[in-house]
Enzyme design. Sequence first.
Site, short mmCIF file in Angstrom:
data_model
loop_
_atom_site.label_atom_id
_atom_site.label_comp_id
_atom_site.label_asym_id
_atom_site.label_seq_id
_atom_site.Cartn_x
_atom_site.Cartn_y
_atom_site.Cartn_z
CD GLU A 39 2.05 -5.72 5.66
OE1 GLU A 39 2.86 -6.41 6.14
OE2 GLU A 39 1.13 -5.98 4.63
CD GLU A 63 -2.01 -7.53 3.59
OE1 GLU A 63 -2.24 -6.75 2.21
OE2 GLU A 63 -2.60 -7.48 4.41
CB ALA A 81 -0.40 -0.19 1.23
N GLY A 101 0.76 -4.36 1.12
CA GLY A 101 -0.49 -5.19 0.45
C GLY A 101 -0.36 -5.79 -1.00
N1 DAK Z 1 4.67 3.27 -0.51
C1 DAK Z 1 5.19 4.48 -1.15
N2 DAK Z 1 6.27 4.70 -1.77
C2 DAK Z 1 6.96 3.60 -2.15
C3 DAK Z 1 6.73 2.00 -1.32
C4 DAK Z 1 5.12 2.11 -1.24
N3 DAK Z 1 4.75 0.98 -0.30
N4 DAK Z 1 7.73 1.14 -2.09
C5 DAK Z 1 8.39 2.11 -2.62
N5 DAK Z 1 8.00 3.15 -3.19
C6 DAK Z 1 8.88 4.13 -3.79
C7 DAK Z 1 10.08 4.70 -3.38
O1 DAK Z 1 9.48 5.58 -2.23
C8 DAK Z 1 10.44 5.37 -4.12
O2 DAK Z 1 10.32 6.67 -4.44
P1 DAK Z 1 10.84 8.10 -5.01
O3 DAK Z 1 11.98 7.56 -3.35
O4 DAK Z 1 11.61 7.29 -6.01
O5 DAK Z 1 9.89 8.99 -4.77
C9 DAK Z 1 10.37 4.75 -5.39
O6 DAK Z 1 9.39 3.70 -4.70
C10 DAK Z 1 11.38 3.68 -5.49
O7 DAK Z 1 11.56 2.76 -4.79
P2 DAK Z 1 13.46 2.68 -3.53
O8 DAK Z 1 14.07 3.82 -3.60
O9 DAK Z 1 12.50 2.36 -1.84
O10 DAK Z 1 13.56 1.77 -4.42
P3 DAK Z 1 14.72 0.10 -3.94
O11 DAK Z 1 14.65 -0.62 -4.36
O12 DAK Z 1 15.67 1.05 -3.58
O13 DAK Z 1 13.73 -0.31 -2.53
C11 DAK Z 1 11.67 -1.76 -1.44
C12 DAK Z 1 12.40 -1.12 -2.68
C13 DAK Z 1 10.58 -2.59 -1.93
C14 DAK Z 1 12.76 -2.40 -0.66
C15 DAK Z 1 11.51 -0.35 -0.77
O14 DAK Z 1 10.87 0.22 -1.36
C16 DAK Z 1 10.87 -0.63 -0.04
O15 DAK Z 1 10.92 -1.14 1.25
N6 DAK Z 1 9.37 -0.33 -0.23
C17 DAK Z 1 8.16 -0.32 1.01
C18 DAK Z 1 7.66 -1.92 1.40
C19 DAK Z 1 6.85 -1.73 2.49
O16 DAK Z 1 6.74 -1.35 3.33
N7 DAK Z 1 5.40 -2.38 1.56
C20 DAK Z 1 4.50 -1.96 2.52
C21 DAK Z 1 3.90 -1.32 2.68
S1 DAK Z 1 2.18 -1.25 4.34
C22 DAK Z 1 -4.87 -2.25 3.86
C23 DAK Z 1 -4.50 -3.15 3.34
C24 DAK Z 1 -3.39 -2.82 2.98
C25 DAK Z 1 -2.97 -2.34 4.03
C26 DAK Z 1 -3.12 -1.66 4.29
C27 DAK Z 1 -4.57 -1.34 4.86
N8 DAK Z 1 -6.65 -1.62 4.19
C28 DAK Z 1 -7.70 -2.57 3.35
C29 DAK Z 1 -6.95 -0.90 5.34
C30 DAK Z 1 -1.43 -2.34 3.47
C31 DAK Z 1 0.02 -1.88 3.43
C32 DAK Z 1 1.07 -2.05 2.99
O17 DAK Z 1 1.46 -2.58 2.15
#
Ligand code: DAK
Length: 258
Positions: A132, A112, A66, A109
């Site tokens: 997360e 998921e 997400a 997400g």
């Molecule tokens: N959200 C927003 N932006 C993201 C992102 C994300 N999840 N993942 C990557 N990006 C963006 C980065 O901020 C970056 O943007 P800029 O800085 O260039 O503007 C760009 O994508 C490239 O990312 P990186 O520079 O970080 O790329 P790397 O190759 O170095 O790293 C990575 C890739 C996937 C390891 C890293 O980006 C990362 O750790 N991303 C976050 C992964 C994460 O934590 N995912 C879980 C998020 S929480 C719900 C339903 C679902 C959910 C919640 C509620 N309801 C129905 C209520 C789900 C929650 C989640 O998924």
Amino acid sequence: MEFTCIRNYTAAPGVGAVQINRPAALNALNLQTMTEIVEAFAACDADSDIRCILLHGNEKAFAAGADVKEMSGAGAVEMLERDQFARWERIRQTKKPVIAAVSGFALGGGCELAMLCDMIVASETAQFGQPEINIGVMPGAGGTQRLTRAVGKALAMELVLTGRMLSAREALRAGLVNRVVPVETYLYEAAALAREVASKAPVAARLAKESVLKSFGTSLESGLEFERKNFYMLFATDDQKEGMSAFVEKRKPKWTGK
Ligand code: DAK
């Protein structure tokens, strides 16, 4: 407004393809993207020429979760008002079989969403995970439930509590994905699988999907009863007559979806 989800082509006969398209954000699922996926799936469900849906991202990311930037400042009430669950619920209610073609990141997400699909074809570079915990929360769209059912408690607990990513090969061994194929051909392979599903009798495919999904969250007894009713119901379709006649007459069946 720029679209972040594309549904503009047929990947193979009978297959409606939906692409998540926010490459600069690794296909992070913001509210707009989720809304567009819901709309694309509803359009596919309503289109009688489409018999199987293919959901994919790009080689680098299926979806990295997400959109954290969109969520980070929100409070509980705002999250409640955004009512994201309604979008996820509508995706869950898709009647036609859905195949996820996953390459690169399928995290949070994104993982998921892939698990919400009926089958997963992964490229060798796919990485699955529920990270997360690293940002102070936990899976919120079924991750703790579907991952556990797919891979078992030990691995699910490890992934959810450590945020570690699972490689495509590990995901295959754990039963999370159907197959792992080279990144160069993953979309083609997923489309071929979708095409095969699309070639089957549509009502039977719908009821079969429904029946398999029923096995989650129900007792064996009521699941079997549900299956039995769906099985009998298929004897009210033209496709059952056609399918069985075609077998007897040694010819290919022609499905009408009736
Ligand atoms: N959200 C927003 N932006 C993201 C992102 C994300 N999840 N993942 C990557 N990006 C963006 C980065 O901020 C970056 O943007 P800029 O800085 O260039 O503007 C760009 O994508 C490239 O990312 P990186 O520079 O970080 O790329 P790397 O190759 O170095 O790293 C990575 C890739 C996937 C390891 C890293 O980006 C990362 O750790 N991303 C976050 C992964 C994460 O934590 N995912 C879980 C998020 S929480 C719900 C339903 C679902 C959910 C919640 C509620 N309801 C129905 C209520 C789900 C929650 C989640 O998924």
